[in-house]
Design a protein around this motif. Structure first.
Motif, PDB file in Angstrom:
ATOM      1  N   MET A   1      83.259  19.789  54.829  1.00 49.55           N
ATOM      2  CA  MET A   1      82.667  20.772  55.703  1.00 49.55           C
ATOM      3  C   MET A   1      82.462  22.049  54.901  1.00 49.55           C
ATOM      4  O   MET A   1      83.354  22.495  54.196  1.00 49.55           O
ATOM      5  N   GLU A   2      81.289  22.623  55.033  1.00 50.70           N
ATOM      6  CA  GLU A   2      80.961  23.857  54.330  1.00 50.70           C
ATOM      7  C   GLU A   2      81.263  25.064  55.216  1.00 50.70           C
ATOM      8  O   GLU A   2      80.894  25.080  56.389  1.00 50.70           O
TER       9      GLU A   2
ATOM     10  N   ASP B   1      88.277  39.317  50.594  1.00 54.89           N
ATOM     11  CA  ASP B   1      89.711  39.429  50.325  1.00 54.89           C
ATOM     12  C   ASP B   1      90.399  38.068  50.358  1.00 54.89           C
ATOM     13  O   ASP B   1      91.355  37.838  49.625  1.00 54.89           O
ATOM     14  N   LEU B   2      89.892  37.135  51.157  1.00 56.41           N
ATOM     15  CA  LEU B   2      90.453  35.785  51.176  1.00 56.41           C
ATOM     16  C   LEU B   2      90.169  35.078  49.854  1.00 56.41           C
ATOM     17  O   LEU B   2      91.061  34.445  49.279  1.00 56.41           O
ATOM     18  N   LEU B   3      88.949  35.220  49.342  1.00 56.08           N
ATOM     19  CA  LEU B   3      88.629  34.625  48.041  1.00 56.08           C
ATOM     20  C   LEU B   3      89.504  35.205  46.933  1.00 56.08           C
ATOM     21  O   LEU B   3      90.006  34.465  46.073  1.00 56.08           O
ATOM     22  N   GLU B   4      89.687  36.522  46.955  1.00 52.98           N
ATOM     23  CA  GLU B   4      90.545  37.171  45.951  1.00 52.98           C
ATOM     24  C   GLU B   4      91.977  36.656  46.059  1.00 52.98           C
ATOM     25  O   GLU B   4      92.636  36.400  45.048  1.00 52.98           O
ATOM     26  N   TYR B   5      92.453  36.528  47.280  1.00 55.56           N
ATOM     27  CA  TYR B   5      93.821  36.052  47.491  1.00 55.56           C
ATOM     28  C   TYR B   5      93.971  34.622  46.950  1.00 55.56           C
ATOM     29  O   TYR B   5      94.940  34.316  46.239  1.00 55.56           O
ATOM     30  N   LEU B   6      93.014  33.761  47.254  1.00 53.75           N
ATOM     31  CA  LEU B   6      93.100  32.374  46.789  1.00 53.75           C
ATOM     32  C   LEU B   6      92.959  32.272  45.276  1.00 53.75           C
ATOM     33  O   LEU B   6      93.540  31.384  44.658  1.00 53.75           O
ATOM     34  N   LYS B   7      92.205  33.207  44.675  1.00 56.48           N
ATOM     35  CA  LYS B   7      92.061  33.197  43.218  1.00 56.48           C
ATOM     36  C   LYS B   7      93.425  33.394  42.546  1.00 56.48           C
ATOM     37  O   LYS B   7      93.704  32.821  41.506  1.00 56.48           O
TER      38      LYS B   7
ATOM     39  N   THR C   1      92.894  25.740  47.632  1.00 57.78           N
ATOM     40  CA  THR C   1      92.369  25.775  46.271  1.00 57.78           C
ATOM     41  C   THR C   1      91.502  27.024  46.140  1.00 57.78           C
ATOM     42  O   THR C   1      91.290  27.736  47.119  1.00 57.78           O
ATOM     43  N   LEU C   2      90.973  27.245  44.976  1.00 61.39           N
ATOM     44  CA  LEU C   2      90.093  28.382  44.746  1.00 61.39           C
ATOM     45  C   LEU C   2      88.820  28.275  45.582  1.00 61.39           C
ATOM     46  O   LEU C   2      88.257  29.274  46.009  1.00 61.39           O
TER      47      LEU C   2
ATOM     48  N   LYS D   1      82.143  26.927  48.559  1.00 64.36           N
ATOM     49  CA  LYS D   1      81.166  27.019  47.468  1.00 64.36           C
ATOM     50  C   LYS D   1      79.817  27.596  47.895  1.00 64.36           C
ATOM     51  O   LYS D   1      79.215  28.364  47.160  1.00 64.36           O
ATOM     52  N   LYS D   2      79.326  27.230  49.083  1.00 66.17           N
ATOM     53  CA  LYS D   2      78.012  27.688  49.521  1.00 66.17           C
ATOM     54  C   LYS D   2      78.108  28.807  50.557  1.00 66.17           C
ATOM     55  O   LYS D   2      77.094  29.227  51.111  1.00 66.17           O
TER      56      LYS D   2
END
Length: 187
Positions: A1-2, A9-15, A77-78, A93-94
């Protein structure tokens, strides 16, 4: 699912927290919350909701959300996460990245007026009989010369209040200190 949209901030946290694990913390009609092993709450919203910090918008129906299971293990995951029991992978990703920018404008008010306005909000919440959600927590918040604190009262709070109490107190403390950037990190 996309995912349709994901908060920056969620992307930064997961990074910085890859290969993190957690579980489904709570399920509502059009959203559900994940909590990771660090205690960070991540909100997953249906496309009918507005995105917020530490959240992701998903193209999920109410039926799909209601079919999830509390405590289902989640692997982060990232690029997204996997709900293991439901065998559902969510990919970022998208997704469009949402980057909130604080726009803090307005008049400066003396502390007494701010306290009065907060007391009015508390009164309305209590008078309306809304003792669910965060109303009991708001009722127990006290403003003083040394900032904001939670007053332990006879008021019975609920599990949600207990879960967010520290974040709400920190948020209000930063607002009183006019440290708006720090306040945004508490939400």
């Amino acid at each position: 699912m996309e995912a349709q949209m994901v908060a920056k901030d969620l992307l930064e946290y997961l990074k910085h927290n890859t290969n993190n694990r957690g579980h489904i913390h709570s399920i509502f009609n059009e959203s559900f919350n994940l909590i990771d092993q660090e205690g960070e709450l991540i909100t997953c919203l249906s496309g009918h909701k507005d995105i917020e910090p530490m959240s992701v918008l998903l193209n999920m129906t109410v039926r799909e959300i209601q079919s999830l299971t509390l405590e289902d293990t989640v692997e982060f995951t990232l690029n997204g996460f996997l709900m293991t029991k439901a065998n559902r992978r969510v990919s970022f990703k998208k997704a469009v990245v949402w980057d909130p920018v604080a726009n803090v404008e307005g008049e400066l008010n003396p502390l007494t007026l701010q306290e009065e306005r907060v007391e009015n909000i508390k009164s309305v919440l209590i008078d309306e009989g809304s003792m669910f959600g965060i109303a009991p927590l708001i009722h127990s918040v006290a403003f003083g010369l040394h900032g904001v604190s939670s007053v332990k009262t006879e008021t019975v709070t609920n599990e949600y209040c207990n879960f967010i109490e520290d974040r709400v107190i920190n948020f209000l403390q930063h607002i009183c200190e006019e440290n708006y950037q720090a306040a945004l990190t508490c939400i």
